[in-house]
Design a protein around this motif. Structure first.
Motif, short mmCIF file in Angstrom:
data_model
loop_
_atom_site.label_atom_id
_atom_site.label_comp_id
_atom_site.label_asym_id
_atom_site.label_seq_id
_atom_site.Cartn_x
_atom_site.Cartn_y
_atom_site.Cartn_z
N THR A 101 0.83 -1.22 0.00
CA THR A 101 0.00 0.00 0.00
C THR A 101 0.85 1.26 0.00
O THR A 101 0.43 2.30 -0.50
CB THR A 101 -0.93 -0.01 1.23
N VAL A 102 2.04 1.16 0.57
CA VAL A 102 2.89 2.35 0.61
C VAL A 102 4.11 2.17 -0.30
O VAL A 102 5.16 2.75 -0.07
CB VAL A 102 3.31 2.70 2.06
N CYS A 103 3.94 1.34 -1.33
CA CYS A 103 5.05 1.07 -2.25
C CYS A 103 4.75 1.71 -3.61
O CYS A 103 3.65 1.57 -4.14
CB CYS A 103 5.22 -0.43 -2.42
N LEU B 83 9.70 7.36 -7.20
CA LEU B 83 9.74 7.29 -5.74
C LEU B 83 9.00 8.47 -5.11
O LEU B 83 9.32 9.63 -5.37
CB LEU B 83 11.19 7.25 -5.26
N GLY B 84 8.05 8.15 -4.30
CA GLY B 84 7.29 9.18 -3.61
C GLY B 84 6.23 9.83 -4.48
O GLY B 84 5.53 10.74 -4.03
N PRO C 179 6.59 11.05 5.05
CA PRO C 179 7.96 10.99 5.58
C PRO C 179 8.33 9.56 5.97
O PRO C 179 7.46 8.76 6.31
CB PRO C 179 7.89 11.89 6.82
N LYS C 180 9.64 9.28 5.91
CA LYS C 180 10.13 7.91 6.12
C LYS C 180 9.62 7.34 7.45
O LYS C 180 9.18 6.20 7.54
CB LYS C 180 11.67 7.96 6.12
N SER C 181 9.63 8.20 8.50
CA SER C 181 9.23 7.69 9.82
C SER C 181 7.76 7.24 9.78
O SER C 181 7.40 6.20 10.32
CB SER C 181 9.43 8.76 10.88
N GLY D 133 6.35 3.46 10.27
CA GLY D 133 5.32 3.17 11.26
C GLY D 133 4.20 2.34 10.64
O GLY D 133 3.73 1.35 11.22
N MET D 134 3.81 2.73 9.42
CA MET D 134 2.72 1.99 8.77
C MET D 134 3.15 0.57 8.41
O MET D 134 2.38 -0.38 8.54
CB MET D 134 2.28 2.75 7.50
#
Ligand code: SF4
Ligand code: SF4
Ligand code: SF4
Ligand code: FES
Length: 972
Positions: A97-99, A209-210, A219-221, A225-226
């Motif tokens: 999902t976050v890729c 990317l992004g 943000p990376k953090s 977390g996700m």
């Protein structure tokens, strides 16, 4: 056909078809992660294991046989497939999902779903290496790398740059660049093959990317977390609901990511691909099995598109105002163009106006430009930049075989038993085409002979490398031809059946003994004999040539000598044979094909043929000029002579790329009225009275014709940048203001008109070119095209080819006491031509910031020059300051300058000599004096340039070494 039983169903298969291909063709769903049809069986992933005769075999590496019984669903097969995929997931963290790769085509994601993986049996283990961001165009994340080896196979055996490998013996294998260098300091040429074939997100374009996902810019953090959250819930809820969420997100991406097919706007290979965009951001370029390029690209086509959104783009017409320009409205600018052209025509006649078409723009635009010249203005003064490179090759083919185009396809070059490359730095000028030669040479035993002044990559790879004296190719080619004839090694049967003119040709060869050639060319008699015998012995020979041949005073004659040699040895009319002049610009073939030439209407129909003219006159409802016009070289002379007073030019940097640019600039200054149409304020437009802002290929529709005569459609990726317009629309506006009544609403209508008037393109239509479909001219009315020319006859009335006698013209300039060095010049892989487009790519500039002059170690030693030393080169025509690069690619007193530069064009040094048959400048006949300046700068090529890398050639991914690992066992 044979029959194969798969899970109780009987399937027809081709003998020796790969089982995996049969499955894919028949809808049998078997996982396969490392297999890619363009790469063949790599056998690293083991996910395709199936049972045949009670044994587990890899479906990608197993060929069908009659009566074969295959089980893809037996418990042994299913368990092995799953066990193999578990190993993959141990190397890859699923955070779809976050890729940025979650776009519906991720092989790892899709296989997780296919195998209904609920839980990860082998825990994910990140690899002990950092992510590598040192290449400007892509990044590698070792921890996401599933070690499938597709990238290695692509780099080693498709691109054949031989940068990538996997050291299977390492405790934690990963992909290695040059055996372990940072990507940015390796031999990687950034062709992008590896990124294109990677089945997951381990290799990704930096522009993705992004940008691709809805959540990927977090943000990376927050992302971590996700990811942790998902990992935390996976043991409890399983992957199914997690994948569902990611698929919903992927579906949402569909609403904003567009994938549009286009054709590369750089060189003449004709690579086509999908451009993925989000608004005006280019996410990536993805080759989707293009007819010329398959999955291949070079750095320019894959990554160098920054220019399209460059802040330098022109967005308003400009009108000269003293020494500068002022912005104007379209109406004001177009009215001024029409008024001035009308006035000049009235005062000095239509032939006082010249038009130059662009070889970067579309076929339809070339057609309209010549129609504007002929039908709206009334002159045949129209030309394009094929005059600067390819006209002599076309002449050589017109004389001998009839059509002015490559006689076959890139596929034929691949099939040849022997490829001869003359005066072409193919690996840099036609990179994807060169990969096919490199592959065939590396993997299939194709032989390679290279003749060039410079020891470039193809020369280094060659079985025989010749370094003939400059401008002497005709001599050694003719001597070899004579040797073959004298020794009964010519193809007599072919000559008798298919070729006229043998006796006159034989006589013309009399002066060319091997001894004469040896003396003139500086090659040994033994080498010449070796080359002759290799050509005679090879079953299929293709000869490739380019500007190293054509840009000499004997360019047409040398091209003719090449074709003569092919005829003599029977190397036409069969697959894997023929003549391949490699066209430089993306549409230099098409610009000429569509009539932007002073002597021919579209399809090479002569302007002085009344029948031809009558056909065009009837269609265009005008009387056409009857005598050939001026070519672009003659136009420059005519301006100096006061005969040509106005010029309209689009998409052509004549001030940089014509020879002797001081002379050209001097002419442009004298014009009474000069219109330049371009996407940037080019060097040429500095002389203009009106500059019209055009749109690049990504902002318009049309067709290009590549070096293999392949006509392909490009589709509009973006709307034209506000204020700019597609060239065909601008040309139409100008024509209508000059009294024409054109009403084209879409380029397809222009193509319909072209097809109706031009037998060569009778069957070309946008419908037949839909999507990735293409046609290689000539195209008959029923749509039949000819990938290989001359299969039944040569293009002459009697169907026979003609041996055309030629004699040698010595180079126009030789080193003397004043100008003691020879200056060669040409292209560079990462910049295209003069560099107007590629210098706007930040990534390319970071590796190759400017031009340089290559100096041999011997000469550098003699004159005390080192990398970065500034030198001044002076010829009879001008001078340039440039930094030195010491390299053994050149030898002795040869210098080499790439033609691209930010401000020091090599053509200030080249002269006015031309090939008399075509007026093509003899760019390669340049002699200079060199003064070493006191300043020493940095090396013109930073150490990050790929030329300083150290490739690690191997036969592919070498999976056998993986199987030899003590911890490897076939999955069960
Ligand atoms: S040369 Fe570079 S970009 Fe091209 S395949 Fe090899 S590693 Fe990838
Ligand atoms: S980086 Fe190479 S080996 Fe790793 S997953 Fe991608 S293609 Fe496979
Ligand atoms: S520049 Fe040439 S080889 Fe490179 S991608 Fe474009 S068409 Fe292909
Ligand atoms: S697809 Fe057959 S081993 Fe990977």
């Amino acid at each position: 056909m044979i029959s194969v039983t798969v899970d109780e169903d009987i399937h027809e298969a081709a003998p020796h078809e790969r089982l995996i291909d049969l499955f894919n063709r028949s809808g049998v769903r078997v996982p396969h992660v490392c297999y890619h049809p363009r790469l063949g069986p790599i056998q690293t992933c083991d996910t395709c294991l199936v049972e045949v005769g009670g044994k587990l075999v890899r479906a990608c590496a197993t060929q069908t046989s009659d009566g074969m019984v295959v089980s893809t669903r037996s418990s042994a097969a299913k368990s092995a497939q799953r066990a193999a995929f578990d190993r993959i997931l141990g190397n890859h963290l699923l955070y779809c999902t976050v890729c940025d790769n979650n776009n519906g085509n991720c092989t790892v994601h899709n296989t997780t779903k296919l195998l209904a993986v609920e839980h990860q049996r082998i825990p994910f283990q990140p690899k002990p290496y950092a992510v590598d961001h040192t290449n400007p165009f892509y990044r590698y994340d070792p921890s996401q790398c599933i070690l499938c080896g597709r990238c290695v196979e692509a780099c080693q055996n498709v691109q054949v740059n031989e940068t990538l490998s996997i050291r299977w013996e390492d405790p934690h294998p990963r992909v290695l660049w040059d055996g372990g260098a940072k990507i940015g300091e390796s031999s990687c040429v950034s062709c992008g093959h590896c990124v294109t074939v990677c089945p997951c997100n381990a290799l990704m374009e930096t522009t993705m990317l992004g940008h691709a996902g809805f959540l990927t810019a977090l943000p990376k953090s927050a992302l971590e977390g996700m990811i942790d959250l998902v990992k935390g819930v996976e043991p409890e809820i399983g992957y199914r609901p997690i994948l569902r969420v990611s698929e919903a997100e992927a579906a949402m991406r569909e609403t904003r990511i567009r994938r549009t097919k286009t054709v590369c706007t750089y060189c003449g290979v004709g690579c086509s691909f999908d451009v993925w965009t989000k608004d005006r951001h280019i996410l990536k370029v993805e080759p989707a099995d293009g007819p010329a390029n398959g999955i291949s690209t070079c750095v320019k086509g894959k990554f160098a598109w920054d220019y399209v959104n460059s802040p330098d783009r022109l967005t308003a017409p400009l009108i000269r105002d003293g020494d500068g320009f002022r912005a104007a409205t379209w109406d004001e600018a177009l009215d001024l163009v029409a008024r001035r052209l009308t006035e000049i025509k009235a005062a000095s006649g239509p032939d006082s106006i010249g038009l130059i078409a662009s070889s970067k723009c579309t076929n339809e635009e070339s057609y309209l430009m010549q129609k504007l010249a002929r039908a709206a203005i009334g002159t045949n003064n129209v030309d394009n930049c094929s005059r600067y490179c390819q006209a002599p090759a076309t002449m050589g083919l017109f004389r001998t075989v009839g059509y002015g185009g490559d006689s076959g396809s890139i596929a034929d070059i691949e099939q040849a038993a022997l490829v001869v490359i003359i005066g072409s730095n193919t690996a840099e000028s036609h990179p994807v085409l060169a990969t096919r030669v490199k592959q065939a040479h590396k993997l299939r035993g194709q032989q390679l002979i290279v003749a060039d002044r410079r020891e470039h990559e193809m020369a280094r790879r060659a079985d025989v490398f010749l370094r003939p004296n400059p401008g002497t190719d005709l001599v050694w080619l003719s001597a070899i031809s004579r040797h073959l004839l004298d020794n009964g090694l010519a193809h007599t049967e072919f000559l008798q059946r298919w070729v006229n003119g043998l006796e006159a040709y034989r006589k013309s060869l009399e002066p060319f003994t091997l001894e004469v050639a040896s003396r003139v060319c500086g090659l040994s008699v033994e080498t010449l004999k070796q080359v002759a015998h290799m050509i005679a012995a090879a079953d299929r020979v293709c000869i490739l040539w380019a500007m190293g041949v054509t840009q000499h005073v004997n360019g047409s004659d040398t091209s003719t000598a090449i074709s003569n040699l092919l005829l003599l040895t029977g190397n036409y009319m069969r697959p894997g044979t023929g003549a391949y002049p490699l066209r430089g610009h993306n549409n230099v073939q098409g610009a000429s094909d569509h009539g932007s030439m002073p002597n021919v209407l579209p399809g090479y129909q002569s302007v002085d043929d009344p029948e031809v003219r009558a056909r065009f006159e009837a269609a265009w409802q005008v009387a056409l000029p009857t005598t050939p016009g001026l070519d672009n070289h003659e136009m420059v002379d005519a301006i100096h002579q006061g005969k040509l007073k106005a010029m309209y030019l689009f998409g052509e940097e004549i001030e940089d790329v014509d020879a002797n640019t001081n002379y050209v600039g001097g002419a442009l200054e004298k014009l009474d009225f000069f219109v330049v149409q371009d996407i940037f304020l080019s060097e040429t437009s500095r002389y203009a009275d009106v500059v019209l802002p055009a749109s690049p290929s990504l902002e318009k529709e049309g067709t290009f014709t590549s070096t293999e005569r392949r006509i392909q459609r490009l589709y509009r990726v973006f709307e034209p940048l506000e204020g700019s317009r597609p060239d065909w629309q601008i040309i139409q506006e100008v024509a209508n203001r000059l009294g024409a009544r054109w009403h084209y609403e879409h380029p397809s209508e222009i193509m319909r008109e072209i097809a109706a008037l031009t037998p060569l393109f009778a069957g070309v239509s946008y419908e037949r070119l839909e999507g990735y479909r293409s046609l290689q001219w000539p195209v008959a009315a029923d749509g039949t095209d000819e990938p290989l020319l001359y299969t039944e006859r040569f293009h002459f009335p009697d169907g026979k080819a003609r041996l055309f006698p030629v004699s040698w013209t010595e180079p126009s300039l030789r080193p003397d006491t004043e100008f003691d060095l020879r200056l060669n010049n040409g292209r560079l892989l990462e910049h295209f031509h003069e560099g107007n487009l590629t210098y706007r790519s930040e990534g390319i500039r970071s590796r190759t910031p400017d031009t340089f002059v290559e100096i041999s170690p011997e000469l550098a030693g003699e004159r005390g020059i080192q990398d970065g030393t500034w030198v001044q080169l002076t010829s009879r025509y001008g001078q340039v300051r440039v930094r030195a690069l010491i390299t053994d690619r050149v030898r002795g007193k040869d210098l080499y300058m790439p033609m691209n530069s930010t401000e020091r064009p090599v053509n200030r040094l080249t002269g006015n000599q031309t090939d008399p048959a075509t007026d093509t400048p003899a760019y390669k006949d340049a002699v200079v004096a060199m003064r070493v300046l006191p300043e020493i700068g940095e090396s013109p090529l930073p150490r990050v340039n790929h030329r300083f890398g150290h490739p690690t050639p191997q036969r592919g991914v070498e999976v056998e070494r993986k199987w030899q690992r003590p911890d490897y066992r076939l999955p069960e």
